[in-house]
Design an enzyme around this catalytic site. Sequence first.
Site, PDB file in Angstrom:
ATOM      1  N   GLU A 250     -18.069  37.658 -39.787  1.00  0.00           N
ATOM      2  CA  GLU A 250     -19.294  38.200 -40.103  1.00  0.00           C
ATOM      3  C   GLU A 250     -18.960  39.667 -40.728  1.00  0.00           C
ATOM      4  O   GLU A 250     -17.886  40.307 -40.495  1.00  0.00           O
ATOM      5  CB  GLU A 250     -19.961  38.641 -38.709  1.00  0.00           C
ATOM      6  CG  GLU A 250     -20.266  37.325 -37.946  1.00  0.00           C
ATOM      7  CD  GLU A 250     -21.034  37.642 -36.653  1.00  0.00           C
ATOM      8  OE1 GLU A 250     -21.537  36.798 -35.889  1.00  0.00           O
ATOM      9  OE2 GLU A 250     -21.092  38.782 -36.236  1.00  0.00           O
ATOM     10  N   LYS A 252     -18.572  43.487 -40.710  1.00  0.00           N
ATOM     11  CA  LYS A 252     -18.527  44.485 -39.694  1.00  0.00           C
ATOM     12  C   LYS A 252     -18.924  45.881 -40.437  1.00  0.00           C
ATOM     13  O   LYS A 252     -18.363  46.666 -41.097  1.00  0.00           O
ATOM     14  CB  LYS A 252     -16.906  44.527 -39.230  1.00  0.00           C
ATOM     15  CG  LYS A 252     -16.628  45.797 -38.285  1.00  0.00           C
ATOM     16  CD  LYS A 252     -15.325  45.845 -37.715  1.00  0.00           C
ATOM     17  CE  LYS A 252     -15.077  46.503 -36.621  1.00  0.00           C
ATOM     18  NZ  LYS A 252     -15.734  47.916 -36.678  1.00  0.00           N
ATOM     19  N   ARG A 257     -23.279  50.438 -32.389  1.00  0.00           N
ATOM     20  CA  ARG A 257     -23.550  49.210 -31.627  1.00  0.00           C
ATOM     21  C   ARG A 257     -24.909  49.618 -30.674  1.00  0.00           C
ATOM     22  O   ARG A 257     -24.770  50.517 -30.045  1.00  0.00           O
ATOM     23  CB  ARG A 257     -22.406  48.889 -30.846  1.00  0.00           C
ATOM     24  CG  ARG A 257     -22.612  47.451 -29.937  1.00  0.00           C
ATOM     25  CD  ARG A 257     -21.363  46.891 -29.450  1.00  0.00           C
ATOM     26  NE  ARG A 257     -21.593  45.707 -28.996  1.00  0.00           N
ATOM     27  CZ  ARG A 257     -20.459  44.834 -28.876  1.00  0.00           C
ATOM     28  NH1 ARG A 257     -19.316  45.349 -29.038  1.00  0.00           N
ATOM     29  NH2 ARG A 257     -20.780  43.766 -28.372  1.00  0.00           N
ATOM     30  N   ARG A 272     -23.297  51.667 -26.972  1.00  0.00           N
ATOM     31  CA  ARG A 272     -22.048  51.167 -26.363  1.00  0.00           C
ATOM     32  C   ARG A 272     -21.619  51.623 -25.284  1.00  0.00           C
ATOM     33  O   ARG A 272     -21.005  51.019 -24.436  1.00  0.00           O
ATOM     34  CB  ARG A 272     -20.950  51.402 -27.691  1.00  0.00           C
ATOM     35  CG  ARG A 272     -19.734  50.569 -27.082  1.00  0.00           C
ATOM     36  CD  ARG A 272     -18.546  51.217 -28.205  1.00  0.00           C
ATOM     37  NE  ARG A 272     -17.212  50.298 -27.793  1.00  0.00           N
ATOM     38  CZ  ARG A 272     -16.661  50.564 -26.667  1.00  0.00           C
ATOM     39  NH1 ARG A 272     -17.058  51.414 -25.877  1.00  0.00           N
ATOM     40  NH2 ARG A 272     -15.493  50.023 -26.445  1.00  0.00           N
ATOM     41  N   GLU A 300     -25.648  46.106 -34.724  1.00  0.00           N
ATOM     42  CA  GLU A 300     -25.303  47.229 -35.250  1.00  0.00           C
ATOM     43  C   GLU A 300     -26.292  47.940 -36.076  1.00  0.00           C
ATOM     44  O   GLU A 300     -26.805  47.312 -37.146  1.00  0.00           O
ATOM     45  CB  GLU A 300     -24.107  46.832 -36.242  1.00  0.00           C
ATOM     46  CG  GLU A 300     -23.303  48.325 -36.486  1.00  0.00           C
ATOM     47  CD  GLU A 300     -22.134  48.570 -35.487  1.00  0.00           C
ATOM     48  OE1 GLU A 300     -22.216  47.842 -34.420  1.00  0.00           O
ATOM     49  OE2 GLU A 300     -21.341  49.518 -35.796  1.00  0.00           O
ATOM     50  N   ARG A 418     -12.166  42.445 -23.537  1.00  0.00           N
ATOM     51  CA  ARG A 418     -11.465  42.356 -24.753  1.00  0.00           C
ATOM     52  C   ARG A 418     -10.346  41.269 -25.133  1.00  0.00           C
ATOM     53  O   ARG A 418      -9.628  41.357 -24.383  1.00  0.00           O
ATOM     54  CB  ARG A 418     -10.672  44.077 -25.051  1.00  0.00           C
ATOM     55  CG  ARG A 418     -10.607  43.878 -26.443  1.00  0.00           C
ATOM     56  CD  ARG A 418      -9.639  45.394 -26.632  1.00  0.00           C
ATOM     57  NE  ARG A 418     -10.496  46.487 -26.260  1.00  0.00           N
ATOM     58  CZ  ARG A 418     -11.387  47.315 -27.081  1.00  0.00           C
ATOM     59  NH1 ARG A 418     -11.428  46.626 -28.465  1.00  0.00           N
ATOM     60  NH2 ARG A 418     -11.751  48.354 -26.811  1.00  0.00           N
ATOM     61  N   LYS A 424     -10.992  41.633 -35.199  1.00  0.00           N
ATOM     62  CA  LYS A 424     -11.656  42.897 -35.988  1.00  0.00           C
ATOM     63  C   LYS A 424     -10.766  42.748 -37.308  1.00  0.00           C
ATOM     64  O   LYS A 424      -9.334  42.855 -36.803  1.00  0.00           O
ATOM     65  CB  LYS A 424     -12.107  43.895 -35.534  1.00  0.00           C
ATOM     66  CG  LYS A 424     -11.033  44.617 -34.634  1.00  0.00           C
ATOM     67  CD  LYS A 424     -11.888  45.877 -33.925  1.00  0.00           C
ATOM     68  CE  LYS A 424     -10.716  46.480 -33.003  1.00  0.00           C
ATOM     69  NZ  LYS A 424     -11.292  47.390 -31.902  1.00  0.00           N
TER      70      LYS A 424
HETATM   71  N1  LIG Z   1     -20.631  41.518 -36.589  1.00  0.00           N
HETATM   72  C1  LIG Z   1     -20.307  42.388 -35.634  1.00  0.00           C
HETATM   73  N2  LIG Z   1     -20.071  41.781 -34.666  1.00  0.00           N
HETATM   74  C2  LIG Z   1     -19.633  42.706 -33.506  1.00  0.00           C
HETATM   75  N3  LIG Z   1     -19.495  43.952 -33.601  1.00  0.00           N
HETATM   76  C3  LIG Z   1     -19.786  44.451 -34.531  1.00  0.00           C
HETATM   77  C4  LIG Z   1     -20.173  43.726 -35.947  1.00  0.00           C
HETATM   78  N4  LIG Z   1     -20.296  44.395 -36.880  1.00  0.00           N
HETATM   79  C5  LIG Z   1     -19.929  45.895 -36.277  1.00  0.00           C
HETATM   80  N5  LIG Z   1     -19.547  45.735 -35.178  1.00  0.00           N
HETATM   81  C6  LIG Z   1     -19.024  46.943 -34.551  1.00  0.00           C
HETATM   82  O1  LIG Z   1     -17.691  46.906 -34.307  1.00  0.00           O
HETATM   83  C7  LIG Z   1     -17.241  47.397 -33.077  1.00  0.00           C
HETATM   84  C8  LIG Z   1     -15.956  46.922 -32.744  1.00  0.00           C
HETATM   85  O2  LIG Z   1     -14.833  47.316 -33.619  1.00  0.00           O
HETATM   86  P1  LIG Z   1     -14.264  48.855 -33.815  1.00  0.00           P
HETATM   87  O3  LIG Z   1     -12.665  48.700 -33.327  1.00  0.00           O
HETATM   88  O4  LIG Z   1     -14.404  49.390 -35.078  1.00  0.00           O
HETATM   89  O5  LIG Z   1     -15.173  49.527 -32.867  1.00  0.00           O
HETATM   90  P2  LIG Z   1     -14.658  50.362 -31.773  1.00  0.00           P
HETATM   91  O6  LIG Z   1     -15.894  51.133 -31.371  1.00  0.00           O
HETATM   92  O7  LIG Z   1     -13.484  51.568 -32.368  1.00  0.00           O
HETATM   93  O8  LIG Z   1     -13.668  49.355 -30.840  1.00  0.00           O
HETATM   94  P3  LIG Z   1     -14.348  48.771 -29.723  1.00  0.00           P
HETATM   95  O9  LIG Z   1     -15.861  48.715 -29.651  1.00  0.00           O
HETATM   96  O10 LIG Z   1     -13.813  47.553 -29.821  1.00  0.00           O
HETATM   97  O11 LIG Z   1     -13.771  49.408 -28.497  1.00  0.00           O
HETATM   98  C9  LIG Z   1     -18.225  46.972 -32.139  1.00  0.00           C
HETATM   99  O12 LIG Z   1     -18.366  47.671 -30.792  1.00  0.00           O
HETATM  100  C10 LIG Z   1     -19.639  47.124 -33.065  1.00  0.00           C
HETATM  101  O13 LIG Z   1     -20.054  48.450 -32.841  1.00  0.00           O
END
Ligand SMILES: Nc1ncnc2c1ncn2[C@@H]1O[C@H](COP(=O)(O)OP(=O)(O)OP(=O)(O)O)[C@@H](O)[C@H]1O
EC number: 6.5.1.1
Length: 597
Positions: A250, A252, A257, A272, A300, A418, A424
């Site tokens: 998908e 990103k 979130r 989040r 998102e 997690r 990712k």
């Molecule tokens: N298709 C998707 N599915 C799930 N999450 C997505 C998607 N697209 C974007 N995201 C975002 O990516 C985040 C996860 O990756 P990333 O590590 O960049 O974020 P983070 O906030 O730093 O880490 P995490 O939320 O894993 O602690 C998700 O919490 C969500 O906000």
Amino acid sequence: MDFAPIVETFEQMEQTSSRLALTEYLVALLRKTPPDIIDKVTYLIQGKLYPDYEGIELGVAERMVIRAIASSSGKDQLQIEKLYQKTGDLGDAAGEAMKSKSQSTLFSEPMTVERVYSTFDRVARTTGPGSQETKLRLISSLLNDATAAEGRYIIKFVMGQLRLGIADYTVLDALAVAFTGDKANRQVLENAYNVSSDLGTVARLLATKGLDAVKSIKITLFKPIRPMLAERIRTAEEALERMEGKAAVEYKLDGERVQLHKGKQNVELFSRRLEKITSHYPDVAEAIKSIKSEVILEGEVVAINAETGDYLPFQELMHRRRKYGVEEAMENYPVVMNFFDVLYVDGKSKTELTYMERRKLLKKIIDAVKDDNKVRLIEQTIATKPEEIDRFMAAAIEDGCEGVMIKQLSSTYRAGAREYAWVKLKREYRSDLADTLDLVVVGALHGRGRRTGKYGALLLAAYDQKTDMFQSVTKVGTGFTDVHLEQFYNELEKHIINQRHARVQTGMDMDVWFEPNMVIEVIASEITLSPSHAAALNALRPGYGLALRFPKFTGKIRDDKKPEDATATEEIVEMYRRQLKVAGPSYAAEAEGEEGG
Ligand SMILES: Nc1ncnc2c1ncn2[C@@H]1O[C@H](COP(=O)(O)OP(=O)(O)OP(=O)(O)O)[C@@H](O)[C@H]1O
């Protein structure tokens, strides 16, 4: 129940940082607590009155608290301010000031947990003009009947500075031991917590109805679910290996979130961190009302260019929180909500369905909305070859994404976890580390030259789950614009404390220390062993922690993360190990040699 046992427990907890000891003190307290108020006590030890998603805060101005302490202790405000300066903590100042006060036991009401809690509750619920005076009166009424030790904690609580050093996990452990005698039952409690985000309710059900009742806690509308999180990986090959050869890929997107709950009439959006953010996105809430069913969806939300429809970076979205009123922000910073999951439909949890089943259901729901401007289904493809992932990734980057999320087709939605069911894959940054880190600002050095009057560098820490400490990992001084410098200076001011915070571990000396609060994103070139930073201290080599080389601020302040959501020290160890592998044997041999030495 008397308030005194709580105060005694808090005092014991302050004296230790051992998680085992902290758990034991909590167990003893929980066993003493009448079951019908166990929820209140659980919230109190977390320093809150309700679960976070309720968004209820005491909202008392510091000067009011100073006035309350002064009047109850029979001192003047100046004396209290002096004590505050000396101790750096208003609770400690209250404790000092109240030591010498004459106890008027004659007419005083007993100090019970119920009384303390309900007074705090009234403080929180008092709003509008003149409310600060009412809050002052309520707090004074407690202090007047309190001992110095009680007063100390009452004020710490009111100021949001309880700082007992306990994570949710510790409370879950303590509950399991106190009411089932077996720490292994913590998993059941954790599951219930993950779907309700409400430790107080979990605790009360456990204490009054037992473990089976806790098992029956189900996903409920308007109670946020703790989000499923992703592990990081470096290559498309690795992703497919982890997913047994076939996976969903998908976009990103680089936004915020959102977990969206839609009832018959009402819509609420949670961040989040599971805080209500409906007021930031009334346009999204409105657009979603055309869905007939009651649903919980995840997606998102991303800022877009109204002219081109292109996705814009995260920073643009944050205008919705800052600077403008929402009306103006809706106009100037249009957004689109990109859904990627469905967790609940019409009274039933959908988390047990597989990814494929949920995606199909989600598509049906979103297709019915028919408002492509505000609501979309996230771009997705199914891949069986690394080249397919790479091609999709290139398209994603071109469309303004950070990379792709790769998801296991057979996986259920695992709230709060997690794991490798979601991974990712981000594009390579200019730096050599494949991923950014989200770190907590814990200290600063004063700026010089052009930065005089601002901060020159910030000390950043990662979160160590085992010890529940923030361990320093780098000092960052690059990547700041003038606007950032100003913003850091203003926002961090609220969190200045007199000395290094008790939960911060570092060998660095700083000019200013902060309470761990703000999380910022950095990139770096490399991770090295360090004698002065404390991240993963001793994990790789005795006396050494890990540090980032050439860190740079990316421009993102992660308002959507709590300090405990910062990059974990374990992740940094993992990144370090990976780096050794990638850099090849000679580098590895050198570093391993160091480790041995
Ligand atoms: N298709 C998707 N599915 C799930 N999450 C997505 C998607 N697209 C974007 N995201 C975002 O990516 C985040 C996860 O990756 P990333 O590590 O960049 O974020 P983070 O906030 O730093 O880490 P995490 O939320 O894993 O602690 C998700 O919490 C969500 O906000």
